[in-house]
Design an enzyme around this catalytic site. Structure first.
Site, PDB file in Angstrom:
ATOM      1  N   ASN A 120      -5.723  -9.029  -8.032  1.00  0.00           N
ATOM      2  CA  ASN A 120      -5.583  -9.940  -6.967  1.00  0.00           C
ATOM      3  C   ASN A 120      -6.878 -10.764  -6.710  1.00  0.00           C
ATOM      4  OD1 ASN A 120      -6.237  -6.999  -6.593  1.00  0.00           O
ATOM      5  ND2 ASN A 120      -7.235  -7.677  -4.814  1.00  0.00           N
ATOM      6  N   SER A 179       5.189  -6.588  -2.067  1.00  0.00           N
ATOM      7  CA  SER A 179       4.834  -6.852  -0.734  1.00  0.00           C
ATOM      8  C   SER A 179       5.384  -8.256  -0.008  1.00  0.00           C
ATOM      9  CB  SER A 179       3.415  -6.680  -0.489  1.00  0.00           C
ATOM     10  OG  SER A 179       3.117  -7.033   0.849  1.00  0.00           O
ATOM     11  N   THR A 220       0.754  -1.229   0.158  1.00  0.00           N
ATOM     12  CA  THR A 220       0.031   0.062  -0.102  1.00  0.00           C
ATOM     13  C   THR A 220       0.944   1.336   0.139  1.00  0.00           C
ATOM     14  OG1 THR A 220      -1.787  -1.166   1.289  1.00  0.00           O
ATOM     15  CG2 THR A 220      -1.605   1.165   1.294  1.00  0.00           C
ATOM     16  N   CYS A 263      -9.523  -7.211   1.127  1.00  0.00           N
ATOM     17  CA  CYS A 263      -9.434  -5.973   1.723  1.00  0.00           C
ATOM     18  C   CYS A 263     -10.771  -5.400   1.741  1.00  0.00           C
ATOM     19  CB  CYS A 263      -8.483  -5.151   0.857  1.00  0.00           C
ATOM     20  SG  CYS A 263      -6.673  -5.537   0.784  1.00  0.00           S
TER      21      CYS A 263
HETATM   22  N1  PLP Z   1      -1.740  -4.447  -4.256  1.00  0.00           N
HETATM   23  C1  PLP Z   1      -2.346  -5.794  -4.476  1.00  0.00           C
HETATM   24  C2  PLP Z   1      -2.401  -6.026  -5.759  1.00  0.00           C
HETATM   25  C3  PLP Z   1      -2.666  -6.498  -3.456  1.00  0.00           C
HETATM   26  O1  PLP Z   1      -3.227  -7.606  -3.589  1.00  0.00           O
HETATM   27  C4  PLP Z   1      -2.412  -5.929  -2.255  1.00  0.00           C
HETATM   28  C5  PLP Z   1      -2.756  -6.386  -0.829  1.00  0.00           C
HETATM   29  O2  PLP Z   1      -3.770  -7.534  -0.863  1.00  0.00           O
HETATM   30  C6  PLP Z   1      -1.791  -4.727  -2.011  1.00  0.00           C
HETATM   31  C7  PLP Z   1      -1.375  -4.050  -3.172  1.00  0.00           C
HETATM   32  C8  PLP Z   1      -1.694  -4.038  -0.590  1.00  0.00           C
HETATM   33  O3  PLP Z   1      -0.279  -4.643  -0.204  1.00  0.00           O
HETATM   34  P1  PLP Z   1      -0.036  -4.546   1.464  1.00  0.00           P
HETATM   35  O4  PLP Z   1      -0.947  -5.614   2.053  1.00  0.00           O
HETATM   36  O5  PLP Z   1       1.468  -4.917   1.734  1.00  0.00           O
HETATM   37  O6  PLP Z   1      -0.203  -3.337   1.856  1.00  0.00           O
END
Ligand code: PLP
Length: 402
Positions: free
Chosen positions: A154, A202, A72, A328
Site C-alpha cells: 500500500n 476491500s 482488516t 493508517c
Molecule cells: N490491507 C491493505 C494492503 C490495505 O491497504 C488496507 C487499507 O488501507 C487494508 C488491508 C485494510 O482494509 P480495510 O480498510 O477495508 O479494513
C-alpha cells in the site's frame, strides 16, 4: 479551490453507478437476507448476485466468497481462522510466515497470534520491497500452517512474487493467503493464476462503499470462523449481511473488471509523468519501491532534508491530497515500517510522500501537482537546518576545489 485527490490507496470515491445500485437497498428493499418473506428473498437475491460479481473478478466460485466488514476483518479471519485450527492434539502451536512490509491488518494479527502461543516469521525484503524467494522455503518449519504475503504494498506499490511463494509453500502442503486489497482493480487478480488458498479484498479501494470486503476461501481450506452467532455466510461469518454495502461492492467489482486495462494504462501514464516531472524539477529526491514490478497508480518519493508531514500540510493548503507512509499510520510519527524494511534510515523514511492516482485524475492535475511539489519542497527546504548544513558543506567543497 479545485481539489486534486492523489490518495486513492487510502480510499476512493464511490462510483455514481455503485451508489445507484445501492440506493434501493437503503430505501425500500430493506429486507434481512435471512428472512423468508418477499423482502428477505429480494435481499438474499441481491447478496448472491454480488457474490457472483465478486467471484467473477477473482476467477473464483461464488461459494468461495465470504463477505466481511472490510480488508482488516478478512486479514484477521484468514490468519486467526487458520491458526486456531492449527494447534495439534499434542498441543503443538502453529507457525505463520509473513513479510516485514505487510499492512498492519496482517502484521498486528501475526503479532497477536504469536503472543498467544503460536509463532511468526517476518521475511525480509530487498531494497525494492520484494521478498527474497531464496529465503522463503528455509523459513518453513514442521509447524508452519500458513504463509501470508501481500500482492501489492500500500505504501510503495511493489508487487510481490506471490505465485512463486505459493508454489514453494504448496510443495510443503502449506496454504497461502495474500492481501490483495491494493492490487484489486489495478492489476489482474486471479486466484488460480496466483495459486492462493485465501485472498483478502476491500470494497472502498475500488470505488465501492467503506465497511465491506471479502475473503476468498478456496474450497477445502480449513478455517475457523472469527465471529460466532447466526448461520450467515454458510456458517463462516455470523452477522446480518450489510446488503447495501455488499450490493455496492458487487457492482464495483463488475466495473473494476470492465475497466481494468484502460484504467491501469491511464494511471501508469500519469504516474510516470508525475515521477519524471518531480525528478526533473526537484533535486535530491529518490523513488522508493520497485520501478517496474509496481502498481500502475503508486509513486513513493523521498525528499532529502525535509519532513513528509511538512510537505503534506503545505500541499494540502494548495488543495492537493497526498499521504506520508500509509494512511493508517498518519498521525503516528513513527517512521514507516515499510520504508525502514527497504533499508532507508529514519531521516530518509520521514521525508517521503506517497502519491496514489485514480482513474479520474488528469494530465492538468498532474502538471499542477508537479509545480506545487517543486514550489513546496523549495519553501520547506529553505526552513530546514539540515538543508542549510548541506548547502554550506557543498559551498565549502566548491571553494576548496577552486
Ligand atoms: N490491507 C491493505 C494492503 C490495505 O491497504 C488496507 C487499507 O488501507 C487494508 C488491508 C485494510 O482494509 P480495510 O480498510 O477495508 O479494513
Amino acid at each position: 479551490m479545485n481539489r486534486i485527490y492523489l490518495d486513492h490507496n487510502a480510499t476512493t470515491p464511490v462510483d455514481p453507478a455503485v451508489l445507484e445500485a445501492m440506493l434501493p437497498y437503503l430505501r425500500d428493499a430493506y429486507g434481512n437476507a435471512s428472512s423468508v418473506h418477499e423482502l428477505g428473498r429480494a435481499a438474499r437475491e441481491a447478496v448472491e448476485k454480488a457474490r457472483a460479481q465478486v467471484a467473477r473478478l477473482l476467477g473464483a466460485e461464488p461459494r468461495e466468497i465470504v463477505f466481511t466488514s472490510g480488508g482488516t476483518e478478512a486479514d484477521n479471519q484468514a490468519i486467526r481462522g487458520v491458526l486456531e485450527l492449527a494447534r495439534t492434539p499434542e498441543g503443538r502451536p502453529g507457525h505463520v510466515v509473513t513479510s516485514a512490509i505487510e499492512h498492519p491488518a496482517v502484521l498486528n494479527t501475526c503479532q497477536y497470534v504469536a503472543k498467544r502461543g503460536h509463532a511468526a516469521t517476518y521475511l525480509a525484503v530487498d531494497t525494492t520491497g520484494r521478498v527474497k524467494l531464496a529465503e522463503v522455503a528455509p523459513a518453513f518449519t514442521p509447524e508452519t500452517v500458513l504463509v501470508s504475503v501481500m500482492l501489492a504494498n500500500n505504501e510503495i506499490g511493489t508487487l510481490q512474487p506471490v505465485r512463486e511463494v505459493a508454489r514453494l509453500a504448496h510443495e510443503k502442503g502449506i496454504p497461502v493467503h495474500t492481501d490483495a486489497v491494493q492490487a484489486l482493480g489495478r492489476v489482474p487478480v486471479d486466484v488460480d493464476d496466483l495459486g492462493v488458498d485465501l485472498l483478502t479484498i476491500s470494497s472502498h479501494k475500488i470505488y465501492g462503499p467503506k465497511g465491506t470486503g471479502a475473503l476468498y476461501v478456496r474450497r477445502g481450506t480449513r478455517i475457523a470462523p472469527l465471529l460466532h452467532g447466526g448461520h450467515h455466510e454458510n456458517r463462516r461469518r455470523a452477522g446480518t449481511e450489510n446488503v447495501p454495502g455488499i450490493v455496492g461492492f458487487g457492482r464495483a467489482c463488475e466495473l473494476a473488471g470492465e475497466r481494468l486495462a484502460e484504467v491501469a494504462a491511464h494511471e501508469a501514464r500519469l504516474r510516470d509523468r508525475l515521477q519524471q516531472g518531480i525528478l526533473a524539477r526537484v533535486p535530491h529526491v529518490q523513488v522508493n519501491g520497485h520501478l517496474t514490478e509496481r502498481l500502475p497508480n503508486t509513486l513513493n518519493v523521498g525528499f532529502m532534508f525535509v519532513e513528509g508531514e511538512g510537505l503534506l500540510m503545505n500541499l494540502d493548503l494548495e488543495g492537493i491530497a497526498v499521504s506520508t507512509g500509509s494512511a493508517c499510520s498518519s498521525g503516528d510519527l513513527k517512521p514507516s515500517h515499510v520504508l525502514l524494511a527497504l533499508g532507508l534510515d529514519h531521516a530518509a523514511a520521514h521525508g517521503t510522500l506517497r502519491f496514489s492516482l485514480g482513474r479520474s485524475n488528469t494530465e492538468v492535475e498532474i502538471d499542477a501537482t508537479i509545480d506545487a511539489v517543486a514550489r513546496v519542497v523549495e519553501r520547506v527546504r529553505a526552513m530546514s537546518p539540515m538543508y542549510h548544513d548541506f548547502r554550506k558543506q557543498q559551498q565549502a567543497e566548491a571553494a576548496s576545489h577552486a
